[in-house]
Design an enzyme around this catalytic site. Structure first.
Site, PDB file in Angstrom:
ATOM      1  N   SER A 158      25.623  31.794  74.408  1.00  0.00           N
ATOM      2  CA  SER A 158      26.990  32.263  74.150  1.00  0.00           C
ATOM      3  C   SER A 158      26.955  33.631  73.482  1.00  0.00           C
ATOM      4  CB  SER A 158      27.727  31.315  73.205  1.00  0.00           C
ATOM      5  OG  SER A 158      27.750  30.031  73.734  1.00  0.00           O
TER       6      SER A 158
ATOM      7  N   HIS B 208      18.250  34.258  69.908  1.00  0.00           N
ATOM      8  CA  HIS B 208      18.121  33.269  68.835  1.00  0.00           C
ATOM      9  C   HIS B 208      17.473  32.017  69.399  1.00  0.00           C
ATOM     10  CE1 HIS B 208      22.108  32.968  70.676  1.00  0.00           C
ATOM     11  NE2 HIS B 208      21.908  31.666  70.628  1.00  0.00           N
TER      12      HIS B 208
END
Ligand code: G7M
Length: 337
Positions: free
Chosen positions: A264, A269
């Site tokens: 998203s 990450h």
């Protein structure tokens, strides 16, 4: 193999984060956010339910807050039971039972434990954009087999124009938010990262969920990874697992460590979740294990810039229409109702 130019760009971006658009692009937007003063939900005006997942015990609603501009999303999720201190939390005379019925050996009750042990995890997004609403909406989904060409021509062009703000990520890296929640931090500009509880984690070990966020800016997703990033990835694997086993006592062998593709948020990450917990987004069409990613890159330094990567896209996602225009998705939904 990755070229020297990529390396220079990576380093430049590390030391000069201002090169990135969207860094402060919606700082104005948050001046009007509801979060500074919110004490209860009385000002929330419900517009519609956008997702009610009985299995996950999760309700997502859209509405507005009286006195504030813009739409709001409220996500309510019942929490997992915590096994520690069950006598104090549950098995005592404060847990009132109300009998529904009994039949022979069987009895059905509603139990009302003390309010403080019976909270609902609540996430509020305000002001919420159309993209936020689309993200949580229950929608038909389709698989896209994204070739390297499709990534460059459609996905990358689209996400350069339209993506969620990364302000929350920069706030974490710059200690402007969630500072007291940081579990581990390595400040090295190339191999460093912050390890922090995920927004979704309710804090119980059964649903352990942390995120590792690299200090380096400019790595959007696994698509951008190459052999120059191996020291970063290995540091996240080794230092991240060590920090989690020290703080939470969960061994490396009980952790699921993975990326989302598509993510998203386009600042790389890595998700760390407890292996026995079926965290959202661990499906084969979304999760890429860190160990596999490292291995693929070791075998072929530029694997992720060449590979076809498959993922699911919602019909409400603006990318869906772009893939349709490109002829890689059907024009009409063929969803089985
Ligand atoms: O799908 P993707 O790989 O992009 O996942 C992003 C993760 O970031 C999700 O698991 C979110 O729950 C998490 N996340 C999103 N926001 C906005 C925040 C935040 O503000 N703080 C923290 N700690 N995690 C977040």
């Amino acid at each position: 193999m990755a070229n020297a130019e990529t390396n220079t760009i990576d380093k430049e971006l590390c030391v000069n984060p201002k090169k990135f658009k969207s860094e402060n692009e919606d700082s104005k937007r948050i001046e009007n956010t509801v979060h500074q003063n919110l004490k209860d939900l009385s000002k929330f005006k419900l517009k519609r339910v956008i997702n009610n997942n009985a299995q996950k015990k999760l309700l997502c609603v859209e509405g507005t807050f009286t006195g504030y501009d813009g739409s709001a999303l409220v996500l309510l999720e019942k929490k997992a039971f915590v096994e520690d201190n069950l006598d104090e939390h549950l098995f005592n005379d404060s847990s009132i039972l109300s009998k529904e019925f009994e039949n022979d050996l069987y009895g059905n009750y509603n139990c009302f434990p003390l309010v403080k042990y019976n909270s609902i995890k609540t996430t509020i997004i305000h002001p919420a954009t159309e993209k936020h609403i689309a993200k949580f909406e229950n929608q038909p989904v389709h698989i896209v087999d994204e070739t390297a060409e499709l990534y460059k021509e459609v996905t990358l062009t689209h996400l350069n124009k339209e993506q969620f703000s990364l302000q929350w990520v920069y706030n974490i890296l710059e200690h402007k938010a969630e500072q007291e929640r940081i579990v581990f931090e390595d400040l090295d500009p190339i191999t460093g990262f912050v390890l922090i509880p995920d927004l979704k984690w309710d804090g119980s070990l059964e649903t352990l969920y942390l995120l590792a966020i690299p200090m380096q800016r400019g790595i959007k997703s696994i698509r951008d990874l190459n052999d120059l990033h191996l020291p970063l990835l290995k540091n996240i694997r080794d230092s991240g697992t060590k920090a989690i086993s020290t703080k939470y006592g969960v061994p490396t062998s009980q952790l699921r460590i993975y990326f989302h593709y598509q993510p998203s948020f386009y600042h790389l990450h890595i998700h760390f979740t407890y292996l026995k917990y079926d965290a959202p987004g661990i499906f084969t069409e979304k999760a890429h294990l860190l160990s596999t990613v490292i291995n693929n890159i070791e075998l072929m330094g530029d694997y992720y810039s060449k590979a076809t990567l498959s993922f699911a896209v919602k019909e409400s996602d603006t990318l869906f229409a772009k893939y349709q225009e490109h002829g890689v998705l059907p024009v009409k939904s063929a969803e089985v109702k």
